[in-house]
Design a protein around this motif. Structure first.
Motif, PDB file in Angstrom:
ATOM      1  N   GLY B 214       0.821  -1.208   0.000  1.00  0.00           N
ATOM      2  CA  GLY B 214       0.000   0.000   0.000  1.00  0.00           C
ATOM      3  C   GLY B 214       0.857   1.261   0.000  1.00  0.00           C
ATOM      4  O   GLY B 214       0.558   2.234  -0.690  1.00  0.00           O
ATOM      5  N   ARG B 215       1.947   1.224   0.764  1.00  0.00           N
ATOM      6  CA  ARG B 215       2.875   2.358   0.814  1.00  0.00           C
ATOM      7  C   ARG B 215       3.434   2.644  -0.569  1.00  0.00           C
ATOM      8  O   ARG B 215       3.489   3.787  -1.006  1.00  0.00           O
ATOM      9  CB  ARG B 215       4.008   2.008   1.781  1.00  0.00           C
ATOM     10  CG  ARG B 215       5.135   3.001   1.872  1.00  0.00           C
ATOM     11  CD  ARG B 215       4.845   4.015   2.958  1.00  0.00           C
ATOM     12  NE  ARG B 215       5.969   4.922   3.183  1.00  0.00           N
ATOM     13  CZ  ARG B 215       6.222   5.994   2.451  1.00  0.00           C
ATOM     14  NH1 ARG B 215       5.448   6.277   1.431  1.00  0.00           N
ATOM     15  NH2 ARG B 215       7.234   6.782   2.747  1.00  0.00           N
ATOM     16  N   SER B 276      -6.519  -0.011  -3.955  1.00  0.00           N
ATOM     17  CA  SER B 276      -5.935  -0.161  -2.617  1.00  0.00           C
ATOM     18  C   SER B 276      -6.940  -0.767  -1.653  1.00  0.00           C
ATOM     19  O   SER B 276      -6.559  -1.498  -0.732  1.00  0.00           O
ATOM     20  CB  SER B 276      -5.372   1.168  -2.098  1.00  0.00           C
ATOM     21  OG  SER B 276      -6.350   2.153  -2.145  1.00  0.00           O
ATOM     22  N   ASN B 280      -6.310  -4.145   0.497  1.00  0.00           N
ATOM     23  CA  ASN B 280      -6.500  -4.199   1.943  1.00  0.00           C
ATOM     24  C   ASN B 280      -7.452  -5.310   2.363  1.00  0.00           C
ATOM     25  O   ASN B 280      -7.183  -6.047   3.308  1.00  0.00           O
ATOM     26  CB  ASN B 280      -7.015  -2.849   2.447  1.00  0.00           C
ATOM     27  CG  ASN B 280      -5.871  -1.913   2.724  1.00  0.00           C
ATOM     28  OD1 ASN B 280      -4.922  -2.273   3.386  1.00  0.00           O
ATOM     29  ND2 ASN B 280      -5.947  -0.716   2.173  1.00  0.00           N
TER      30      ASN B 280
END
Lengths: 303, 295
Positions: B214-215, B276, B280
């Motif tokens: 995600g980063r 995203s 998640n």
């Protein structure tokens, strides 16, 4: 991004103390081109030092924004790094606004390659072919057998649009690497033996000596068989021999009076032009100065 | 006194509940805003062109094109490249820190790694242009290194602290009795780590990988500076790429409000949001599955 924030800094100075003199402060609003915002700020600051009774506010936002503000009567001067287009002139006529272009500086785009590139000059047509992606190796221009590696600005840059409209008159090659700023174009080309890109002359003249060891500024010719000229020599710019020059405009509505007229004369005068030069741009030519006077000075000429 | 404690408990409970719901509300608000504005783009852009087109060029000379595929592909290309580098390196480092590192080394390494997370992305991008790109060009014999590989390397560096820190916590959380049982059966430290500790910590490690992913997915400034941003569809790690985040960051600043281009950028943002979200939710599912298996 930092530059962007800077552009929105509004410079407003109120000289409240002057009320005692029974003189009112005159406000001048300047809005428009991000390219011109630094030089406009410098001009405004110098002028306000000389004339404490004038308060000048300078904001950026882009040439289009400035012209739109002029057309809706929200600014006294619209800064623009491009001429007004037909649509904008049409809008002006319908609102009975009479825009006058005052040219107060010249910006040239230099074409740079890696210092090892054997090419010294290019024609405007070949330059267009390179950036449109029609010439893909340096060998086609008599250089080494290397694929051309294109560098330009990002699409939010006025320079990106100017170069596209003036030199390409079509889309950039999809392989164009869109860099985040002029410094990054120079940084990348300095390490890329196949690189070519465009940068504002203001940036180069400052760092000329340091850069020439790793990058090279090409001479450009208007026609494929005519002489090529370097943008690093001022007379090539002022005479218009170097082909990739854009004037920096201040658009005003109709005949200016009083302080506004005085400020405009200041920007094109000796002192103002010195500030323009210090800001990294080239001063206007004598004929452009005369043209400006004709636009500004109809009243004074009568006197 | 008792009443006061009870009251404080209640207040804190309400406060955190509100905070929790507020973050959910904000999340939905953001998504609604992206969707609301993004949908307007389809008044002028065919959905088929947007979702299937491979050319993104809204600032074109005469005919703007709004194909998002090259942006999605570019984003996934450098993100997965970054994960290929960062995941083995990150888990290995975490295992070393948790299981092997002597206290003296740990005292130095741990804060150093955590400091790494604090480097501004613009600084990483600058190092990418001036150091990493020329190095890539030299090693692979290219003219320049402003390509997807450069982006992957930089994103790997940026995702590493997250992966290492969260994985290390997961590995430490494995009960010592697991290791003791393994040692008692005559397993070496390496076998114990590989066959007992790491599998037991898998749910936490997966969460670490997804956080790192995600980063990397959302990182903007670094890729904007160091990957070339060309519009051409990339053919591999040696081509320049333009990611979804970079496209939004570059173009939104100067796009006139309420134009097709403006709305199309919101649509790109909505797609990025969905990607995203999927990542998640998937990681949450995976983590839960492995957690049950362990119990």
């Amino acid at each position: 991004m930092a530059k962007k924030h800077f552009l929105y800094i509004v410079l407003i100075i109120n000289f409240l103390s002057c009320r005692e003199n029974d003189n009112t402060v005159e406000n001048i609003l300047i809005k428009g081109s991000d390219t011109e915002v630094n030089v406009a700020l410098a001009l405004a600051e110098h002028y306000m030092e000389k004339e404490p009774l004038v308060s000048i506010a300078v904001t950026g936002g882009g040439s289009g924004t400035g012209i739109a503000a002029l057309l809706s009567g929200k600014t006294n001067i619209a800064n623009a790094s491009r001429p007004m287009n037909a649509e904008e002139y049409h809008l002006a006529t319908s609102r009975s606004i009479h825009p006058k272009p005052i040219i107060f500086g010249l910006d040239a785009l230099a074409i740079v390659t890696h210092a090892s590139n054997p090419l010294d000059s290019l024609s405007l047509a070949d330059l267009g072919r390179i950036f449109r992606g029609e010439i893909t190796t340096w060998a086609e221009l008599g250089g080494p057998e290397k694929p051309v590696s294109l560098y330009g600005r990002q699409s939010n840059s006025g320079t990106f649009l100017y170069f596209r409209d003036r030199v390409l008159a079509a889309d950039y090659a999809a392989s164009l690497k869109q860099m985040n700023g002029t410094a990054q174009i120079v940084e990348a080309i300095a390490t890329d033996p196949a690189g070519i890109g465009y940068v504002g002359i203001g940036y180069l003249s400052e760092q000329e000596r340091k850069l020439t060891t790793s990058i090279k500024v090409l001479k450009i010719s208007s026609l494929s068989n005519s002489r090529a000229f370097s943008p690093l020599i001022y007379t090539n710019i002022s005479s218009g021999k170097y082909p990739i020059i854009r004037p920096l405009y201040q658009y005003i509505n109709g005949q200016p009076h009083g302080r506004l007229l005085d400020f405009l004369l200041f920007t094109i005068g000796e002192e103002g032009q010195g500030i323009v030069r210090k800001s990294g741009y080239y001063p206007i030519s004598e004929s452009q100065y005369a043209e400006n006077l004709k636009l500004l000075d109809s009243e004074m000429a009568i006197k | 006194m008792k009443i006061n404690v009870y009251l404080a408990d209640r207040l804190a409970s309400i406060l955190f509940q509100v905070a929790g719901w507020l973050s959910v509300a904000i999340l939905f608000g953001i998504f609604a805003l992206l969707l609301f504005n993004g949908v307007k783009a389809f008044a002028h852009v065919q959905p088929s062109e947007f979702f299937l087109g491979t050319i993104w060029n809204p600032a074109a000379y005469d005919r703007p094109q709004y194909g998002i595929i090259s942006l999605i592909f570019s984003t996934l290309l450098i993100t997965s490249g970054a994960m290929l580098i960062a995941v083995p390196l990150g888990i290995g480092t975490a295992a070393y820190l948790a299981e092997m590192a002597p206290a003296s080394v740990y005292r130095f390494l741990k804060p150093a790694i955590e400091l790494f997370a604090g480097i501004p992305s613009v600084a990483v991008g600058f190092i990418g242009i001036t150091v990493v790109a020329p190095a890539i060009a030299r090693i692979f014999g290219l003219n320049n290194g402003l390509n997807a590989l450069n982006g992957s390397l930089l994103l790997a560096i940026m995702a590493l602290p997250t992966i290492i820190t969260v994985s290390e916590d997961a590995i430490r959380a494995v009960p010592t009795t697991f290791r003791e049982a393994s040692f008692a059966l005559g397993a070496s430290p390496w076998v114990t780590l590989r066959r007992v500790t790491l599998p037991a910590a898998l749910s936490g490690i997966l969460a670490a990988v997804m956080l790192g992913f995600g980063r990397a997915l959302g990182e903007t400034m670094t890729v904007l500076m160091a990957t070339g941003n060309a519009l051409a569809f990339p053919n591999g790690f040696f081509d320049p790429v333009r990611t979804m985040t970079a496209a939004i960051a570059i173009e939104l600043g100067e796009t006139a409000r309420d134009t097709t281009h403006y709305y199309a950028l919101f649509a790109v943002g909505a797609v990025l949001f969905v990607i995203s979200l999927v990542v998640n939710v998937l990681s949450e599912r995976l983590a839960r599955r492995f957690r049950y298996k362990n119990e």
